[in-house]
Design a protein around this motif. Structure first.
Motif, PDB file in Angstrom:
ATOM      1  N   ALA A 132      -2.937  -9.818   7.050  1.00 53.53           N
ATOM      2  CA  ALA A 132      -1.752  -9.147   6.514  1.00 53.53           C
ATOM      3  C   ALA A 132      -1.691  -9.327   4.998  1.00 53.53           C
ATOM      4  N   GLY A 133      -2.863  -9.446   4.361  1.00 55.09           N
ATOM      5  CA  GLY A 133      -2.934  -9.521   2.908  1.00 55.09           C
ATOM      6  C   GLY A 133      -3.037  -8.115   2.322  1.00 55.09           C
ATOM      7  N   GLY A 134      -3.526  -8.054   1.067  1.00 52.91           N
ATOM      8  CA  GLY A 134      -3.579  -6.765   0.382  1.00 52.91           C
ATOM      9  C   GLY A 134      -4.468  -5.745   1.081  1.00 52.91           C
ATOM     10  N   ALA A 135      -5.640  -6.187   1.565  1.00 51.93           N
ATOM     11  CA  ALA A 135      -6.555  -5.245   2.218  1.00 51.93           C
ATOM     12  C   ALA A 135      -5.940  -4.719   3.518  1.00 51.93           C
ATOM     13  N   ASN A 155      -1.561 -11.949  12.409  1.00 49.19           N
ATOM     14  CA  ASN A 155      -1.738 -12.799  11.219  1.00 49.19           C
ATOM     15  C   ASN A 155      -1.185 -14.183  11.476  1.00 49.19           C
ATOM     16  N   ARG A 156      -1.824 -15.200  10.832  1.00 54.95           N
ATOM     17  CA  ARG A 156      -1.312 -16.569  10.984  1.00 54.95           C
ATOM     18  C   ARG A 156       0.138 -16.622  10.513  1.00 54.95           C
ATOM     19  N   ARG A 157       0.384 -16.158   9.299  1.00 58.32           N
ATOM     20  CA  ARG A 157       1.769 -16.134   8.793  1.00 58.32           C
ATOM     21  C   ARG A 157       2.405 -14.828   9.291  1.00 58.32           C
ATOM     22  N   ARG A 160       4.315 -12.071   7.229  1.00 62.89           N
ATOM     23  CA  ARG A 160       3.602 -11.081   6.402  1.00 62.89           C
ATOM     24  C   ARG A 160       3.219  -9.868   7.257  1.00 62.89           C
ATOM     25  N   THR A 198      -9.047  -9.903   7.315  1.00 55.82           N
ATOM     26  CA  THR A 198      -8.836 -11.209   6.678  1.00 55.82           C
ATOM     27  C   THR A 198     -10.031 -11.488   5.770  1.00 55.82           C
ATOM     28  N   SER A 199      -9.996 -12.618   5.066  1.00 61.38           N
ATOM     29  CA  SER A 199     -11.152 -12.997   4.243  1.00 61.38           C
ATOM     30  C   SER A 199     -12.129 -13.876   5.023  1.00 61.38           C
ATOM     31  N   VAL A 200     -11.941 -14.012   6.342  1.00 59.75           N
ATOM     32  CA  VAL A 200     -12.823 -14.858   7.163  1.00 59.75           C
ATOM     33  C   VAL A 200     -14.209 -14.215   7.258  1.00 59.75           C
ATOM     34  N   VAL A 226     -13.956  -5.860   6.934  1.00 63.10           N
ATOM     35  CA  VAL A 226     -13.837  -5.486   5.517  1.00 63.10           C
ATOM     36  C   VAL A 226     -14.763  -6.310   4.630  1.00 63.10           C
ATOM     37  N   ILE A 227     -15.362  -7.367   5.192  1.00 61.78           N
ATOM     38  CA  ILE A 227     -16.175  -8.277   4.369  1.00 61.78           C
ATOM     39  C   ILE A 227     -17.460  -7.575   3.912  1.00 61.78           C
ATOM     40  N   GLY A 249     -18.192  -3.870   6.051  1.00 59.68           N
ATOM     41  CA  GLY A 249     -17.335  -3.731   4.880  1.00 59.68           C
ATOM     42  C   GLY A 249     -17.928  -2.924   3.734  1.00 59.68           C
ATOM     43  N   MET A 252     -16.387   0.766   3.444  1.00 57.16           N
ATOM     44  CA  MET A 252     -15.070   0.864   2.796  1.00 57.16           C
ATOM     45  C   MET A 252     -15.216   0.815   1.271  1.00 57.16           C
ATOM     46  N   LEU A 253     -16.100  -0.092   0.821  1.00 52.64           N
ATOM     47  CA  LEU A 253     -16.296  -0.268  -0.627  1.00 52.64           C
ATOM     48  C   LEU A 253     -16.915   0.996  -1.248  1.00 52.64           C
TER      49      LEU A 253
HETATM   50  P1  NDP Z   1      -5.410 -11.750   0.698  1.00 53.97           P
HETATM   51  O1  NDP Z   1      -5.590 -13.104   0.097  1.00 53.97           O
HETATM   52  O2  NDP Z   1      -4.321 -10.862   0.229  1.00 53.97           O
HETATM   53  O3  NDP Z   1      -5.226 -11.934   2.303  1.00 53.97           O
HETATM   54  C1  NDP Z   1      -6.071 -12.773   3.033  1.00 53.97           C
HETATM   55  C2  NDP Z   1      -5.783 -12.601   4.520  1.00 53.97           C
HETATM   56  O4  NDP Z   1      -6.736 -13.358   5.261  1.00 53.97           O
HETATM   57  C3  NDP Z   1      -4.400 -13.086   4.951  1.00 53.97           C
HETATM   58  O5  NDP Z   1      -3.929 -12.277   5.995  1.00 53.97           O
HETATM   59  C4  NDP Z   1      -4.709 -14.503   5.462  1.00 53.97           C
HETATM   60  O6  NDP Z   1      -3.796 -14.963   6.437  1.00 53.97           O
HETATM   61  C5  NDP Z   1      -6.042 -14.255   6.126  1.00 53.97           C
HETATM   62  N1  NDP Z   1      -6.837 -15.468   6.272  1.00 53.97           N
HETATM   63  C6  NDP Z   1      -7.464 -16.181   5.306  1.00 53.97           C
HETATM   64  N2  NDP Z   1      -8.120 -17.220   5.849  1.00 53.97           N
HETATM   65  C7  NDP Z   1      -7.898 -17.165   7.193  1.00 53.97           C
HETATM   66  C8  NDP Z   1      -8.304 -17.967   8.296  1.00 53.97           C
HETATM   67  N3  NDP Z   1      -9.093 -19.028   8.135  1.00 53.97           N
HETATM   68  N4  NDP Z   1      -7.900 -17.604   9.534  1.00 53.97           N
HETATM   69  C9  NDP Z   1      -7.110 -16.514   9.725  1.00 53.97           C
HETATM   70  N5  NDP Z   1      -6.685 -15.720   8.707  1.00 53.97           N
HETATM   71  C10 NDP Z   1      -7.076 -16.048   7.462  1.00 53.97           C
HETATM   72  O7  NDP Z   1      -6.836 -11.041   0.554  1.00 53.97           O
HETATM   73  P2  NDP Z   1      -7.146  -9.468   0.581  1.00 53.97           P
HETATM   74  O8  NDP Z   1      -6.357  -8.850   1.669  1.00 53.97           O
HETATM   75  O9  NDP Z   1      -7.052  -8.927  -0.782  1.00 53.97           O
HETATM   76  O10 NDP Z   1      -8.695  -9.474   0.958  1.00 53.97           O
HETATM   77  C11 NDP Z   1      -9.128  -9.821   2.280  1.00 53.97           C
HETATM   78  C12 NDP Z   1     -10.617  -9.575   2.361  1.00 53.97           C
HETATM   79  O11 NDP Z   1     -10.862  -8.185   2.248  1.00 53.97           O
HETATM   80  C13 NDP Z   1     -11.435 -10.249   1.252  1.00 53.97           C
HETATM   81  O12 NDP Z   1     -12.474 -10.974   1.840  1.00 53.97           O
HETATM   82  C14 NDP Z   1     -11.999  -9.109   0.438  1.00 53.97           C
HETATM   83  O13 NDP Z   1     -13.324  -9.373   0.028  1.00 53.97           O
HETATM   84  C15 NDP Z   1     -11.989  -7.973   1.450  1.00 53.97           C
HETATM   85  N6  NDP Z   1     -11.837  -6.656   0.812  1.00 53.97           N
HETATM   86  C16 NDP Z   1     -12.797  -5.735   1.066  1.00 53.97           C
HETATM   87  C17 NDP Z   1     -12.708  -4.479   0.516  1.00 53.97           C
HETATM   88  C18 NDP Z   1     -13.781  -3.483   0.814  1.00 53.97           C
HETATM   89  O14 NDP Z   1     -13.742  -2.405   0.220  1.00 53.97           O
HETATM   90  N7  NDP Z   1     -14.718  -3.771   1.701  1.00 53.97           N
HETATM   91  C19 NDP Z   1     -11.585  -4.103  -0.361  1.00 53.97           C
HETATM   92  C20 NDP Z   1     -10.593  -5.134  -0.524  1.00 53.97           C
HETATM   93  C21 NDP Z   1     -10.744  -6.377   0.042  1.00 53.97           C
HETATM   94  P3  NDP Z   1      -2.400 -15.691   6.035  1.00 53.97           P
HETATM   95  O15 NDP Z   1      -1.500 -14.609   5.504  1.00 53.97           O
HETATM   96  O16 NDP Z   1      -1.902 -16.235   7.334  1.00 53.97           O
HETATM   97  O17 NDP Z   1      -2.751 -16.712   5.017  1.00 53.97           O
END
Ligand code: NDP
Length: 287
Positions: A132-135, A155-157, A160, A198-200, A226-227, A249, A252-253
């Protein structure tokens, strides 16, 4: 003025740290392939210099630029207008400098949907999104605008995820709900598309796996990540072992960068050329 080989049109990106950003490699490969007299400059801009960088781009007649971390929200007050999806997402990754001044777009989610469309029409689908982050937010808004039937945002949190679900419900016809993520998640049996947003799995922690019950990934589902680096994540490998199709991923890029070039120049660039440039950039990045 018309660009010349000695005075190319200028585009670029503002972020920090900017060193690992592969977008310039893709965009310049497309410019070269199509004979566009333009350059893309990848700039490391700290937060306190963002406003000066934006004013500098205007002063130098740039036709547009990308924003990456940490500037995607901070740039908004510096702009003259926002595209509708950027307003809903609340973040901008692409600015077009034109007759209307500086207009902010968000092409991250649109890039994902363009990549998805090559494998599945999104309309009417049931989608599970992890993160639930920016992506995730950009992807959920664009999937909803593309007409998916439902979104489960895991999402963990949870708060969000709730916020994204509320934005989607209030602005689109998609049924969006937040789900808790306290242990291995059992993917809903009716899911057509499952997305790790997520960024996992991102380098350097590339052996990390998404906390999901592997047996709940069924062969008819499309499983996406998305990775981009490394693109073949443990999550996608696990899904393939279960017999699902996968989308990594890089797509998407490439697609978001192709959409950005379209917004800046009107060109529909060759995405295979851009994909090859991305692969070369990722290989450099690893060493
Ligand atoms: P944010 O920091 O905004 O969000 C990170 C998300 O990952 C949150 O939902 C967070 O959960 C979750 N998260 C992180 N660690 C864990 C874990 N160990 N277990 C479960 N959930 C976890 O990052 P972005 O959304 O900006 O980016 C996320 C990924 O997307 C990045 O790796 C980035 O490289 C990739 N990305 C790829 C793009 C592409 O074009 N392919 C474009 C943009 C991003 P919580 O809220 O609970 O902390």
């Amino acid at each position: 003025p018309q660009p010349t080989p000695l005075r190319p049109t200028l585009t670029g990106s503002f972020s920090t740290p900017a060193g690992g950003n592969p977008t310039g490699a893709m965009v310049e490969a497309a410019y070269a392939h199509h004979g566009v007299l333009a350059r893309f400059v990848n700039c490391d801009v700290p937060p306190e210099q963002l406003e000066a960088a934006v004013r500098g781009a205007v002063a130098m007649g740039w036709i547009g630029f990308n924003l990456s971390l940490p500037h995607k929200q901070a740039v908004i007050p510096l702009l003259d207008g926002l595209a509708p999806s950027a307003t809903l997402i609340g973040a901008v990754n692409c600015v077009v400098a034109g007759a209307d001044g500086l207009v902010g777009h968000n092409t991250d989610g649109a890039g994902f949907v363009a990549a998805l469309r090559e494998m599945r029409e999104p309309r009417g689908r049931h989608v599970v999104v992890f993160g639930a982050g920016g992506a995730a937010r950009a992807i959920c808004v664009e999937l909803a605008l593309a007409g998916v039937a439902s979104l489960r945002i895991v999402n963990r949190r949870t708060e969000r995820a709730e916020e994204i679900a509320r934005i989607v419900r209030e602005n689109t016809a998609t049924d969006a709900t937040a789900r808790e993520w306290t242990g291995p998640y059992t993917v809903d049996t009716d899911a057509d598309v499952v997305v790790n947003a997520t960024s996992v799995g991102l380098a350097p922690d590339s052996s990390a796996r998404v906390n999901v019950v592997a047996a709940s990934l069924q062969s008819g589902m499309l499983v996406c990540d998305v990775i981009p680096n490394p693109p073949d994540t443990p999550f996608l490998r696990e899904a393939r072992e279960r017999g699902t199709e996968t989308l990594d991923g890089r797509a998407m890029l490439v697609n978001q960068a192709a959409i950005n070039i379209g917004l800046w120049t009107g060109l529909a660039p060759d995405r295979e050329v851009m994909h090859a440039a991305l692969d070369a950039a990722i290989a450099d990045w690893r060493h």
